[in-house]
Scaffold this motif. Sequence first.
Motif, PDB file in Angstrom:
ATOM      1  N   ILE A 217       0.808  -1.287  -0.041  1.00 24.20           N
ATOM      2  CA  ILE A 217       0.062   0.023   0.105  1.00 24.20           C
ATOM      3  C   ILE A 217       0.796   1.399  -0.254  1.00 24.20           C
ATOM      4  O   ILE A 217       0.701   2.427  -0.717  1.00 24.20           O
ATOM      5  CB  ILE A 217      -0.924  -0.036   1.108  1.00 24.20           C
ATOM      6  N   VAL A 218       1.771   1.327   0.844  1.00 21.32           N
ATOM      7  CA  VAL A 218       2.833   2.528   0.692  1.00 21.32           C
ATOM      8  C   VAL A 218       3.536   2.889  -0.269  1.00 21.32           C
ATOM      9  O   VAL A 218       3.509   3.763  -0.956  1.00 21.32           O
ATOM     10  CB  VAL A 218       3.813   2.319   2.050  1.00 21.32           C
ATOM     11  N   ILE A 219       4.011   1.747  -1.062  1.00 23.12           N
ATOM     12  CA  ILE A 219       4.917   1.527  -2.311  1.00 23.12           C
ATOM     13  C   ILE A 219       3.736   2.367  -3.460  1.00 23.12           C
ATOM     14  O   ILE A 219       4.120   3.053  -4.272  1.00 23.12           O
ATOM     15  CB  ILE A 219       5.444   0.391  -2.864  1.00 23.12           C
ATOM     16  N   VAL A 220       2.352   1.680  -3.450  1.00 23.89           N
ATOM     17  CA  VAL A 220       1.382   2.309  -4.315  1.00 23.89           C
ATOM     18  C   VAL A 220       1.357   3.972  -4.102  1.00 23.89           C
ATOM     19  O   VAL A 220       1.269   4.382  -5.218  1.00 23.89           O
ATOM     20  CB  VAL A 220       0.205   1.526  -4.332  1.00 23.89           C
ATOM     21  N   CYS A 221       1.024   4.141  -2.831  1.00 21.92           N
ATOM     22  CA  CYS A 221       1.065   5.424  -2.696  1.00 21.92           C
ATOM     23  C   CYS A 221       2.117   6.529  -3.051  1.00 21.92           C
ATOM     24  O   CYS A 221       1.815   7.549  -3.705  1.00 21.92           O
ATOM     25  CB  CYS A 221       0.791   5.789  -1.088  1.00 21.92           C
ATOM     26  N   ILE A 222       3.367   5.896  -2.929  1.00 18.10           N
ATOM     27  CA  ILE A 222       4.485   6.752  -3.178  1.00 18.10           C
ATOM     28  C   ILE A 222       4.429   6.861  -4.746  1.00 18.10           C
ATOM     29  O   ILE A 222       4.746   8.081  -5.579  1.00 18.10           O
ATOM     30  CB  ILE A 222       5.982   6.111  -2.895  1.00 18.10           C
ATOM     31  N   VAL A 223       4.328   5.609  -5.562  1.00 16.56           N
ATOM     32  CA  VAL A 223       4.029   5.885  -6.982  1.00 16.56           C
ATOM     33  C   VAL A 223       3.079   6.885  -7.301  1.00 16.56           C
ATOM     34  O   VAL A 223       3.343   7.830  -8.255  1.00 16.56           O
ATOM     35  CB  VAL A 223       3.550   4.408  -7.494  1.00 16.56           C
ATOM     36  N   PHE A 224       1.737   6.926  -6.764  1.00 10.65           N
ATOM     37  CA  PHE A 224       0.676   7.959  -7.210  1.00 10.65           C
ATOM     38  C   PHE A 224       1.157   9.153  -6.715  1.00 10.65           C
ATOM     39  O   PHE A 224       1.158  10.219  -7.731  1.00 10.65           O
ATOM     40  CB  PHE A 224      -0.371   7.592  -6.209  1.00 10.65           C
ATOM     41  N   ILE A 225       2.052   9.515  -5.707  1.00  9.67           N
ATOM     42  CA  ILE A 225       2.489  10.734  -5.465  1.00  9.67           C
ATOM     43  C   ILE A 225       3.397  11.293  -6.478  1.00  9.67           C
ATOM     44  O   ILE A 225       3.243  12.275  -7.101  1.00  9.67           O
ATOM     45  CB  ILE A 225       3.170  10.872  -4.128  1.00  9.67           C
ATOM     46  N   PHE A 226       4.459  10.260  -6.902  1.00  8.50           N
ATOM     47  CA  PHE A 226       5.358  10.687  -8.128  1.00  8.50           C
ATOM     48  C   PHE A 226       4.678  11.105  -9.320  1.00  8.50           C
ATOM     49  O   PHE A 226       4.684  12.029 -10.172  1.00  8.50           O
ATOM     50  CB  PHE A 226       6.419   9.934  -8.332  1.00  8.50           C
ATOM     51  N   GLN A 227       3.704  10.044  -9.576  1.00  9.09           N
ATOM     52  CA  GLN A 227       2.751  10.434 -10.848  1.00  9.09           C
ATOM     53  C   GLN A 227       2.225  11.842 -11.116  1.00  9.09           C
ATOM     54  O   GLN A 227       2.234  12.576 -11.897  1.00  9.09           O
ATOM     55  CB  GLN A 227       1.937   9.183 -11.000  1.00  9.09           C
ATOM     56  N   PHE A 228       1.792  11.957  -9.696  1.00  8.88           N
ATOM     57  CA  PHE A 228       0.777  13.323  -9.581  1.00  8.88           C
ATOM     58  C   PHE A 228       1.644  14.557  -9.950  1.00  8.88           C
ATOM     59  O   PHE A 228       1.388  15.380 -10.369  1.00  8.88           O
ATOM     60  CB  PHE A 228       0.093  13.406  -8.283  1.00  8.88           C
ATOM     61  N   ILE A 229       2.891  14.466  -9.121  1.00  8.68           N
ATOM     62  CA  ILE A 229       3.799  15.807  -9.062  1.00  8.68           C
ATOM     63  C   ILE A 229       4.306  15.706 -10.421  1.00  8.68           C
ATOM     64  O   ILE A 229       4.427  17.036 -11.102  1.00  8.68           O
ATOM     65  CB  ILE A 229       5.006  15.369  -8.058  1.00  8.68           C
ATOM     66  N   GLY A 230       4.627  14.657 -11.196  1.00  7.43           N
ATOM     67  CA  GLY A 230       5.050  14.888 -12.393  1.00  7.43           C
ATOM     68  C   GLY A 230       4.296  15.405 -13.518  1.00  7.43           C
ATOM     69  O   GLY A 230       4.820  16.236 -14.100  1.00  7.43           O
ATOM     70  N   ASP A 231       2.900  15.021 -13.365  1.00  5.13           N
ATOM     71  CA  ASP A 231       2.008  15.381 -14.183  1.00  5.13           C
ATOM     72  C   ASP A 231       1.728  16.975 -14.099  1.00  5.13           C
ATOM     73  O   ASP A 231       1.523  17.490 -15.091  1.00  5.13           O
ATOM     74  CB  ASP A 231       0.573  14.465 -14.168  1.00  5.13           C
ATOM     75  N   MET A 232       1.724  17.312 -12.938  1.00  7.75           N
ATOM     76  CA  MET A 232       1.571  18.636 -12.466  1.00  7.75           C
ATOM     77  C   MET A 232       2.612  19.554 -13.115  1.00  7.75           C
ATOM     78  O   MET A 232       2.172  20.592 -13.865  1.00  7.75           O
ATOM     79  CB  MET A 232       1.422  18.589 -11.017  1.00  7.75           C
ATOM     80  N   ILE A 233       3.743  19.163 -12.954  1.00  8.87           N
ATOM     81  CA  ILE A 233       4.948  20.034 -13.325  1.00  8.87           C
ATOM     82  C   ILE A 233       5.026  19.987 -14.895  1.00  8.87           C
ATOM     83  O   ILE A 233       5.080  21.133 -15.587  1.00  8.87           O
ATOM     84  CB  ILE A 233       6.363  19.588 -12.880  1.00  8.87           C
ATOM     85  N   ALA A 234       4.719  18.905 -15.469  1.00  8.06           N
ATOM     86  CA  ALA A 234       4.908  18.752 -17.023  1.00  8.06           C
ATOM     87  C   ALA A 234       3.611  19.670 -17.645  1.00  8.06           C
ATOM     88  O   ALA A 234       3.875  20.495 -18.585  1.00  8.06           O
ATOM     89  CB  ALA A 234       4.652  17.546 -17.630  1.00  8.06           C
TER      90      ALA A 234
END
Lengths: 343, 222
Positions: free
Chosen positions: B199-216
């Motif tokens: 669960i924690v790893i999936v959350c970390i992945v989501f966080i990175f994806q969200f930040i990346g998409d936002m910056i792009a």
Amino acid sequence: MISINNLSKQFTIKKQKIKAVDQLTLDIKEGEIFGVIGYSGAGKSTFVRLLNRLEEPTTGEIKIAGKNITAMKGKELRLARQEIGMIFQHFNLLWSRTVEQNIAFPLEIAGVPKTERAKRVQELIQLVDLSGRENAYPSQLSGGQKQRVGIARALANNPKVLLCDEATSALDPETTNAILDLLVDINEKLGLTIILITHEMHVIRKICHQVAVMENGSIVEQGDVLDVFHRPQQAVTKKFVEQIMGLTDDEDEVEPILATYNQGKMIRLHFLGETTNQALISQLSKQFAIEINIVQGKITHTKRGAYGTLFVQMLGEQAEMDAAIAYVTNETSVEVEVIQHVE
Amino acid sequence: MWNELFPNVKADALWEATYETFYMTIISIAGTFILGILLGLLLYLTKKNGIWENKWLHFITAAFVNVFRAIPFIILIFLLFPVTLIIVGTIRGPEAALPALILGAAPFYGRLVEIALTEVDKGVVEAAKAMGAKTRTILFKVLLPESMPALVSGITVTAIALIGYTAMAGAIGAGGLGNYAYYFGFQRRDYDIVLVSTIVIVCIVFIFQFIGDMIAKKLDKR
């Protein structure tokens, strides 16, 4: 200003040699708007890209303002390029920069200090009439506005020459006219030499002083715009002139006119240059006891004055008509051609 | 509630493992970003009709990229043990995973960088050339800024692959959530630990994806 000597560019595509530009020799005077017209594939785009060495010439020599462009290398060439502005068909703006930042880019390249840069950018924005849009991104601009940014950017380092590679081909007719007006304005204000590549005769007619017609990598016809319009020699030139004037001197067109107007004299007047501005027709009808009926005609304006033909029907006494024709022939630069005389 | 559902999960151990995963991921993203851009630029510049067209340099770079992309990550870690020992001084712990993580991800990212650079409008590069720009100016003021959204979404994709790699490295002793799930969860048959780690790893992945998409998205003015 610009002298081009024996310039050639050969491409090798799939082991086939293609001469895009073939032994081209040309002189362009300072302050002139020089148009190069041709169909796509004629080599005109390659030609203009050779001038600032975006393409390397195979042979030949280019001199701009006394400097031999073809002999330059590295830094020397980069500095020379800063004195040659260029605008493109697809504008080629950096989408990641605002209008202001795009115009500042060539100044950054030239190493202009920041405060001076901001001042120059403001001047240029005024010049191309983009005030209020300084912080817009290119994606928020219309085509015409993008080209204005392109022009401002090209002028940033006070170039001596402006190269226009199909600069209006991606724009609608109205915007094209506005951009052409801007180019004329710049040419007159700054005394800039402009070399313009196009496939639209309209562009040549509207702003060029000199025109060269290119076909298969060579210039097949060249001269003053008015002369080329009036007496096109080559088939390709005639086709371009027809774009503007419609079919000229076509017997098929003359026949039905002659059949309809079968009284008096049918006359064709060739206007060439300034005299079109004079009220020739009304002068004739005042000075001579004749009546003039305008049957058909087309007059268009070039940078070097008006050009066109007019079919008129003259009615009246024989002596008066002859006197009127003699007057036009001797006193004005309009050429007269009597097509039919009905007794 | 927490103790009933996850009787074996210790908060401090979970926190430490999460911290280690973050640590490995962020440092290796930074390393991958730098090395990947270097590789991508080298690939782009030296290719045919490129600004620094150079057949041999291109061949060597491409060979390096292809070879390292071909090696499965778990084998790459073993293969790099001697190198890691020299650079980091140990083959255990989060630091020891970094060389393998970066060398495993950078070639992949390098290819993404090359694609991003190739997508930059040729006309814009040409316009800069016509203005008398140096190659360095073209690199830093045209190519990189104009490809930035693609570079960012590329590093996001790579970052998510990297999170997966850290778990793999964790399972052979690099620490982090992978380590926690494998040694404390799987091997002791405490499956609640495996579940929480997931669960924690999936959350970390989501966080990175969200930040990346936002910056792009923010960078993209097209």
